[in-house]
Design a protein around this motif. Structure first.
Motif, mmCIF file in Angstrom:
data_model
loop_
_atom_site.group_PDB
_atom_site.id
_atom_site.type_symbol
_atom_site.label_atom_id
_atom_site.label_comp_id
_atom_site.label_asym_id
_atom_site.label_seq_id
_atom_site.Cartn_x
_atom_site.Cartn_y
_atom_site.Cartn_z
ATOM 1 N N ILE A 10 54.940 -107.469 30.004
ATOM 2 C CA ILE A 10 56.471 -107.680 30.250
ATOM 3 C C ILE A 10 57.407 -106.463 30.614
ATOM 4 O O ILE A 10 58.085 -106.379 31.476
ATOM 5 C CB ILE A 10 56.685 -108.352 28.906
ATOM 6 N N VAL A 11 56.900 -105.241 30.006
ATOM 7 C CA VAL A 11 57.458 -103.964 30.290
ATOM 8 C C VAL A 11 57.444 -103.592 31.585
ATOM 9 O O VAL A 11 58.476 -103.321 32.289
ATOM 10 C CB VAL A 11 57.090 -103.132 29.147
ATOM 11 N N LYS A 12 56.257 -103.913 32.157
ATOM 12 C CA LYS A 12 56.301 -103.278 33.598
ATOM 13 C C LYS A 12 56.980 -104.278 34.899
ATOM 14 O O LYS A 12 57.483 -103.882 35.628
ATOM 15 C CB LYS A 12 54.625 -103.183 33.955
ATOM 16 N N ALA A 13 56.890 -105.576 34.223
ATOM 17 C CA ALA A 13 57.603 -106.492 34.931
ATOM 18 C C ALA A 13 59.240 -106.244 34.946
ATOM 19 O O ALA A 13 59.672 -106.245 36.171
ATOM 20 C CB ALA A 13 57.382 -108.079 34.616
ATOM 21 N N HIS A 14 59.596 -105.670 34.099
ATOM 22 C CA HIS A 14 60.882 -105.508 33.853
ATOM 23 C C HIS A 14 61.335 -104.404 34.655
ATOM 24 O O HIS A 14 62.443 -104.269 35.367
ATOM 25 C CB HIS A 14 61.454 -105.388 32.309
ATOM 26 N N GLU A 15 60.294 -103.330 34.435
ATOM 27 C CA GLU A 15 60.814 -102.163 35.307
ATOM 28 C C GLU A 15 60.597 -102.388 36.962
ATOM 29 O O GLU A 15 61.510 -101.951 37.598
ATOM 30 C CB GLU A 15 59.710 -100.763 35.131
ATOM 31 N N HIS A 16 59.822 -103.133 37.328
ATOM 32 C CA HIS A 16 59.738 -103.506 38.775
ATOM 33 C C HIS A 16 60.841 -104.665 39.190
ATOM 34 O O HIS A 16 61.535 -104.233 40.330
ATOM 35 C CB HIS A 16 58.518 -104.305 38.940
ATOM 36 N N LEU A 17 61.312 -105.376 38.322
ATOM 37 C CA LEU A 17 62.619 -105.882 38.551
ATOM 38 C C LEU A 17 63.938 -104.983 38.650
ATOM 39 O O LEU A 17 64.711 -105.165 39.378
ATOM 40 C CB LEU A 17 62.891 -107.120 37.567
ATOM 41 N N LYS A 18 63.808 -104.113 37.673
ATOM 42 C CA LYS A 18 65.205 -103.299 37.772
ATOM 43 C C LYS A 18 65.083 -102.437 38.982
ATOM 44 O O LYS A 18 66.268 -102.207 39.735
ATOM 45 C CB LYS A 18 65.124 -102.284 36.599
ATOM 46 N N LYS A 19 63.948 -101.902 39.571
ATOM 47 C CA LYS A 19 63.733 -101.345 40.604
ATOM 48 C C LYS A 19 64.091 -102.023 41.947
ATOM 49 O O LYS A 19 64.146 -101.376 42.949
ATOM 50 C CB LYS A 19 62.270 -100.552 40.873
ATOM 51 N N GLY A 20 63.932 -103.320 41.780
ATOM 52 C CA GLY A 20 63.989 -104.198 43.080
ATOM 53 C C GLY A 20 62.930 -104.396 43.700
ATOM 54 O O GLY A 20 62.495 -104.792 44.906
ATOM 55 N N ASP A 21 61.622 -104.151 43.145
ATOM 56 C CA ASP A 21 60.353 -104.159 43.784
ATOM 57 C C ASP A 21 59.885 -105.745 44.286
ATOM 58 O O ASP A 21 59.287 -105.983 45.148
ATOM 59 C CB ASP A 21 58.950 -103.688 43.025
ATOM 60 N N PHE A 22 60.462 -106.605 43.149
ATOM 61 C CA PHE A 22 60.249 -108.027 43.608
ATOM 62 C C PHE A 22 61.473 -108.675 42.561
ATOM 63 O O PHE A 22 62.224 -107.916 41.865
ATOM 64 C CB PHE A 22 58.989 -108.674 43.132
ATOM 65 N N THR A 23 61.806 -109.931 43.090
ATOM 66 C CA THR A 23 62.807 -110.794 42.278
ATOM 67 C C THR A 23 62.065 -111.586 41.261
ATOM 68 O O THR A 23 60.890 -111.895 41.404
ATOM 69 C CB THR A 23 63.483 -111.687 43.440
#
Length: 83
Positions: A10-23
């Motif tokens: 969940i934490v990694k997904a949140h980081e990727h979402l914040k960076k815009g790596d995926f929606t």
């Protein structure tokens, strides 16, 4: 970006979402496909809500700069509790 569901927390997904790596929509799509392909064999999901993509679209409109983890961005599954 190739979203690796088995490596994603969940934490990694949140980081990727914040960076815009995926929606959130892209993340939901990956989890929906994973659940659909696996559920035939393991029968783990009683119900997958039909508004998942609508919720993900709404989550994508929320400000990504927030440092607070917002669970509306993250697909979740849970086991029903026994009575």
């Amino acid at each position: 970006m190739d979203i690796k569901v088995k490596e994603l927390t969940i934490v990694k997904a949140h980081e990727h979402l914040k960076k815009g790596d995926f929606t959130a929509v892209e993340l939901a799509d990956v989890y929906l496909k994973e659940a659909e392909s696996k559920n035939k064999d393991i029968n783990a999901f009683i119900e997958i809500f039909n508004d998942v993509k609508d919720q993900a679209e709404k989550a994508d409109k929320i400000d990504r700069k927030s440092t607070r983890l917002n669970s509306s961005h993250i697909p979740l599954s849970r086991m029903p509790s026994s009575a």
